[in-house]
Write an enzyme that holds these catalytic residues in place. Structure first.
Site, PDB file in Angstrom:
ATOM      1  N   LYS A 488      -0.572  15.787  -1.100  1.00  0.00           N
ATOM      2  CA  LYS A 488       0.384  15.125  -0.206  1.00  0.00           C
ATOM      3  C   LYS A 488       0.032  13.642  -0.065  1.00  0.00           C
ATOM      4  O   LYS A 488      -1.103  13.232  -0.339  1.00  0.00           O
ATOM      5  CB  LYS A 488       0.314  15.796   1.162  1.00  0.00           C
ATOM      6  CG  LYS A 488      -1.077  15.724   1.768  1.00  0.00           C
ATOM      7  CD  LYS A 488      -1.221  16.673   2.929  1.00  0.00           C
ATOM      8  CE  LYS A 488      -2.612  16.540   3.511  1.00  0.00           C
ATOM      9  NZ  LYS A 488      -3.009  17.676   4.292  1.00  0.00           N
ATOM     10  N   TYR A 717      -5.793 -18.104  11.223  1.00  0.00           N
ATOM     11  CA  TYR A 717      -4.925 -18.060  12.399  1.00  0.00           C
ATOM     12  C   TYR A 717      -5.725 -18.004  13.690  1.00  0.00           C
ATOM     13  O   TYR A 717      -6.805 -17.407  13.725  1.00  0.00           O
ATOM     14  CB  TYR A 717      -4.054 -16.795  12.359  1.00  0.00           C
ATOM     15  CG  TYR A 717      -2.919 -16.850  11.364  1.00  0.00           C
ATOM     16  CD1 TYR A 717      -1.937 -17.842  11.454  1.00  0.00           C
ATOM     17  CD2 TYR A 717      -2.820 -15.903  10.356  1.00  0.00           C
ATOM     18  CE1 TYR A 717      -0.891 -17.867  10.546  1.00  0.00           C
ATOM     19  CE2 TYR A 717      -1.778 -15.924   9.461  1.00  0.00           C
ATOM     20  CZ  TYR A 717      -0.808 -16.915   9.556  1.00  0.00           C
ATOM     21  OH  TYR A 717       0.219 -16.952   8.673  1.00  0.00           O
TER      22      TYR A 717
HETATM   23  C1  PLP Z   1      -4.131  18.286   4.260  1.00  0.00           C
HETATM   24  C2  PLP Z   1      -4.283  19.710   4.392  1.00  0.00           C
HETATM   25  C3  PLP Z   1      -5.370  20.374   3.800  1.00  0.00           C
HETATM   26  C4  PLP Z   1      -6.511  19.671   3.144  1.00  0.00           C
HETATM   27  O1  PLP Z   1      -7.394  19.216   4.136  1.00  0.00           O
HETATM   28  P1  PLP Z   1      -8.730  18.437   3.788  1.00  0.00           P
HETATM   29  O2  PLP Z   1      -9.433  18.291   5.067  1.00  0.00           O
HETATM   30  O3  PLP Z   1      -8.308  17.131   3.226  1.00  0.00           O
HETATM   31  O4  PLP Z   1      -9.441  19.271   2.819  1.00  0.00           O
HETATM   32  C5  PLP Z   1      -5.371  21.748   3.849  1.00  0.00           C
HETATM   33  N1  PLP Z   1      -4.387  22.428   4.465  1.00  0.00           N
HETATM   34  C6  PLP Z   1      -3.350  21.823   5.072  1.00  0.00           C
HETATM   35  C7  PLP Z   1      -2.315  22.640   5.739  1.00  0.00           C
HETATM   36  C8  PLP Z   1      -3.264  20.439   5.070  1.00  0.00           C
HETATM   37  O5  PLP Z   1      -2.252  19.838   5.682  1.00  0.00           O
END
Ligand code: PLP
Length: 823
Positions: A488, A717
């Site tokens: 993702k 700035y």
């Molecule tokens: C992002 C996510 C993961 C992975 O989590 P990590 O801590 O990056 O390993 C696993 N399950 C779900 C539902 C997630 O949203």
């Protein structure tokens, strides 16, 4: 003496039972079923490892036309296939290589040591191939399976073999020694690599020196005491160099850096000699001295050595992957030129699914030894076997051997300049392009011409590190646990299809994305793995079904809405669609809670449009010991609810609750699927994991201008960067719009410049920030590391920003160019 093999001769050599008969000549040994090669003459070894079982891939290989197999368990194969059954396939593989090795009586030099093996091997090859036909290990093929593959490349035409041998634990070197049977051994050095798998440094040295058994000569640096001690009982010639011990064959009196490299003064056979090594760093000097000693002891005059060493080029094993203009993907390998590395680069080209069209731009291969005719025949065959049809050849040799490439769609040019002239008219677009040339062809000019011009901040992604991290998490899984990788948010900022291609190549079981759009992008780029979508929006249901994306279902409403969409989209109830049911066991974000269960169960009982592909939940504190009791409660709730669902639907489905931290800390909750996320990028939760993981992302920028600022003047700035003394300021092209937070301004954040840490002065601007470089030598154009090095790890910048690594990675804006490389 014949070096050709058929199955019955091989069965005899490896003491196996041949089933089926084949008189086909075996030319190629295969252990990696993912390799794209033509099946003809190939023998597949079903190697079994801790995490891996080659037998699993035999059916696929048969479908692809492969016919010959070495197996431990007899397989049910079609009539036209043959197999040899042995007790241990890896042992059989090594035995066959050992047998092959014994056919040759020319010298075999084996190289081992903690660091520098590959470079010393490549350098010796560069130095010796001028007057000898040398065969060497491809890349860093130095393992229990890499070494036999290297040995298999030996043939009668060679005069010297240089084979790399690497070990990571006790017991391995003896096996490698038996396969290589080196006449000479060179030991580069002894450092901390793999210390954890040995009782002591000395034990590791003892293990490494098992390679010298039966060798006639050993070359090493006496200043590594453990190596020297481990060789005490060696009865052959010990040929060493030293900076301290005058009794060494080659005594190094002094080394002095200058603008051309490093000048080394030494005493050899009671005479003063010297050598200019064209490098300045100490590792290259050590590697260079190893080569010097080896050449001296093999009778080369110092003047000849000097002449050859002055042409040494740095060894880059790095393959680069980046976006080109006109929607091309470019793979750059502009330094290496040999058939083995061409094969490796073509494999990476083949992993690119985002474009149907694949083009190879290849220069002459400057490898002595083979006759040009047979060399280019082999090259043409290799390219054809990898399924690449479009070739652009550059160089006089390729030009004059065009007829060998008849089967392919080719264009030939006599020089790089000529191709550069014609390049615009070739109109290369929507393609994956591999640019592979020997250094002297200056193919970097071609890649520059095809590159996308963007600003100078790049996020470099090390695909080899990602591969390593994936392998690490696989070692944590039971054999039948499946793996979903969460990609993702542009794979945590690291890329979409670039990462997914690697994961697909590695046969992971599932991908997970947040939104339908992310899944569609992967499908359009040719990713065929199953994909779960965690936030399936109602508007996207049609697209989701069209692209075979599988929704996470977290409420009754969502389930009903999705079912309605299925009823209007699918032909009949028989086509039930896979869904993933999310349970809320304590995270309190999305999912069915305990009180929703009865409604969910009754819905599932009657709903014939969907199939429960998996049931899952998410841990709220898997990485933190303080929450371990809570994690257990979550797992208990999950198990109970999953069992209720199974009772209701009457079939089995996948169950999963572990994220990266969970995989490291709760193997008992693997069930049959886990979801890997941040760990893939090199961030572990336990110290043990952190030790094995490698950093995947390095953010780099460059200095655009340098100026002097007088005491009392201000920088940037709001005039917040006040010079407390006369200072020198370097402006760097990265700002908060790139994801470099304003919180890092005014001395909070640091960057690495030429090996030193320097601080941010004043406020961070939108596209730039300023560094205090008063104490560091630097010039315009120098590269700075923003994070990802040992000096500034991602975790450090995250804590300076007051956040976690996840946010830093995913916050790097899309205008920052991603460049991928493989080592
Ligand atoms: C992002 C996510 C993961 C992975 O989590 P990590 O801590 O990056 O390993 C696993 N399950 C779900 C539902 C997630 O949203």
């Amino acid at each position: 003496m014949s070096t050709s093999y058929n199955l019955s001769s091989i069965a005899e050599i490896i003491d196996g039972k041949l089933a089926g008969k084949s008189s086909e000549v075996i030319t190629t040994l295969l252990i990696d079923s993912r390799k794209i090669i033509l099946p003809e003459g190939v023998l597949f070894f079903a190697i079994e490892g801790e995490q891996h079982n080659g037998h699993k891939y035999i059916t696929q290989l048969v479908e692809r036309g492969f016919k010959n197999f070495i197996v431990r368990e007899e397989q049910d194969l079609p009539n036209n296939c043959s197999q040899i059954i042995v007790q241990n396939t890896q042992q059989a593989f090594q035995n066959l290589a050992k047998h092959h090795r014994e056919k040759f009586s020319y010298p075999v030099l084996a190289i081992t040591g903690s660091n520098g093996k590959t470079i010393v091997k490549e350098w010796l090859f560069q130095l010796l191939q001028i007057d000898k036909n040398v065969v060497r290990s491809p890349k860093s093929y130095n393992s229990q399976v890499g070494v036999p593959l290297s040995i298999w490349k030996m043939n009668e035409s060679h005069e010297l073999a240089i084979i790399e041998a690497g070990i990571s634990r006790s017991g391995e070197m003896e096996k490698l020694q038996q396969v290589i049977q080196p006449t000479d051994v060179l030991i580069t050095n002894l450092h901390e690599a793999h210390d954890e798998n040995f009782e002591s440094r000395q034990q590791k040295a003892n293990e490494k020196t098992k390679l010298v058994e039966n060798a006639q000569r050993v070359f090493y640096c006496k200043d590594y005491k453990e190596i020297d001690l481990a060789l005490t009982s060696f009865s052959g010639d010990k040929l060493c160099w030293s900076r301290h011990d005058r009794s060494a064959e080659l005594f190094i009196e002094s080394t002095q850096k200058n603008s051309k490299g490093t000048q080394v003064q030494a005493i050899y056979k009671e005479k003063k000699i010297d050598l200019l090594i064209p490098f300045q760093d100490s590792a290259s000097v050590e590697n260079g001295i190893h080569c010097w000693l080896y050449l001296l002891e093999n009778g080369y005059a110092n003047s000849v050595i000097q002449e050859r060493i002055s042409h040494l080029s740095s060894v880059s094993m790095r393959l680069e992957l980046k976006a080109g203009s006109n929607n091309n993907t470019l793979i750059n390998d502009t330094y290496n030129s040999d058939v083995a590395s061409l094969g490796i680069a073509l494999d990476l080209l083949n992993q690119q699914h985002q474009h149907r069209n694949k083009i190879l731009i290849l220069s002459d291969i400057l490898e002595s030894g083979l006759h040009l005719e047979s060399l280019y025949k082999e090259v043409a065959k290799l390219i054809d076997s990898k399924g690449v049809k479009n070739v652009i050849g550059v160089g006089e040799d390729l030009f004059s051997h065009q007829e060998l490439f008849e089967k392919l769609d080719c264009k030939f040019y006599e020089s790089t300049a000529e191709l550069l002239n014609e390049l615009p008219s070739l109109n290369i677009k929507n393609s994956s392009v591999l640019i592979k040339g020997a250094r002297k062809f200056k193919f970097e000019k071609i890649s520059q011409a095809l590159e996308q011009k963007t600003h100078e901040t790049v996020l470099e992604i090390n695909l080899s590190a990602i591969q390593n991290n994936l392998n690490y998490y696989r070692t944590k899984l039971k054999r039948d646990t499946k793996l979903m990788v969460m990609v993702k948010a542009f794979s945590y900022g690291s890329g979409s299809y670039e990462i997914a291609n690697l994961l697909q190549f590695n046969n992971v079981d599932y991908l997970g994305v947040a939104y339908t759009d992310e899944g569609i992008e992967l499908r359009k780029a040719g990713i065929t793995l199953p994909i779960m979508v965690m936030n399936p929006e109602k508007d996207s249901f049609s697209a989701m079904i069209k692209y075979s994306l599988e929704p996470e279902i977290y409420s009754i409403e969502l389930l009903q809405n999705f079912t309605e969409k299925l009823q209007s989209s699918l032909a009949s109830e028989g086509e039930s669609y896979p869904i993933h049911i999310k349970l809320d066991t304590g995270m309190h974000r999305l999912g069915f809670e305990e009180q929703d269960m009865s409604e969910l169960l009754s819905e599932l009982k009657t709903n014939k449009w969907i199939r429960v592909q998996s049931v899952f939940s998410h841990l709220a504190g898997s990485g933190n010991e303080a929450f371990d009791d809570f994690t257990k409660t979550q797992a208990d709730l999950f198990e109970k609810a999953a069992a209720d669902i199974e009772n209701m639907v009457g079939y089995q489905f996948d169950r999963h609750i572990l994220n990266s931290g969970g995989i490291e800390r709760f193997p008992e909750y693997q069930y049959n699927l886990v979801r890997l996320g941040i760990g893939l990028h090199g961030l572990g939760t336990t110290p043990e994991a952190q030790k094995k993981l490698q950093t995947a992302a390095i953010l780099k920028s460059t200095i655009s201008q340098i100026r002097k600022v007088k005491k009392g003047q201000t920088v940037g700035y709001n005039r917040s960067g006040i010079a407390e003394r006369d200072i020198e300021i370097a402006t760097v092209s990265i700002g908060y719009a790139d994801g470099y937070s304003r919180r890092l301004g005014n001395g909070v954040g640091q960057m690495e410049l030429n090996g030193k840490l320097v601080s941010i002065v004043g406020d961070v601007c939108m596209d730039m920030c300023m560094l205090d470089v008063t104490d560091v030598k630097c010039s315009v154009g120098d590269s700075v590391i923003v994070f990802g090095s040992d000096k500034i790890p991602l975790t450090a910048i995250a804590s300076q920003m007051g956040t976690i690594p996840y946010e830093v990675l995913t916050g790097i804006s899309q205008r920052v160019k991603r460049v991928y490389f493989q080592e």
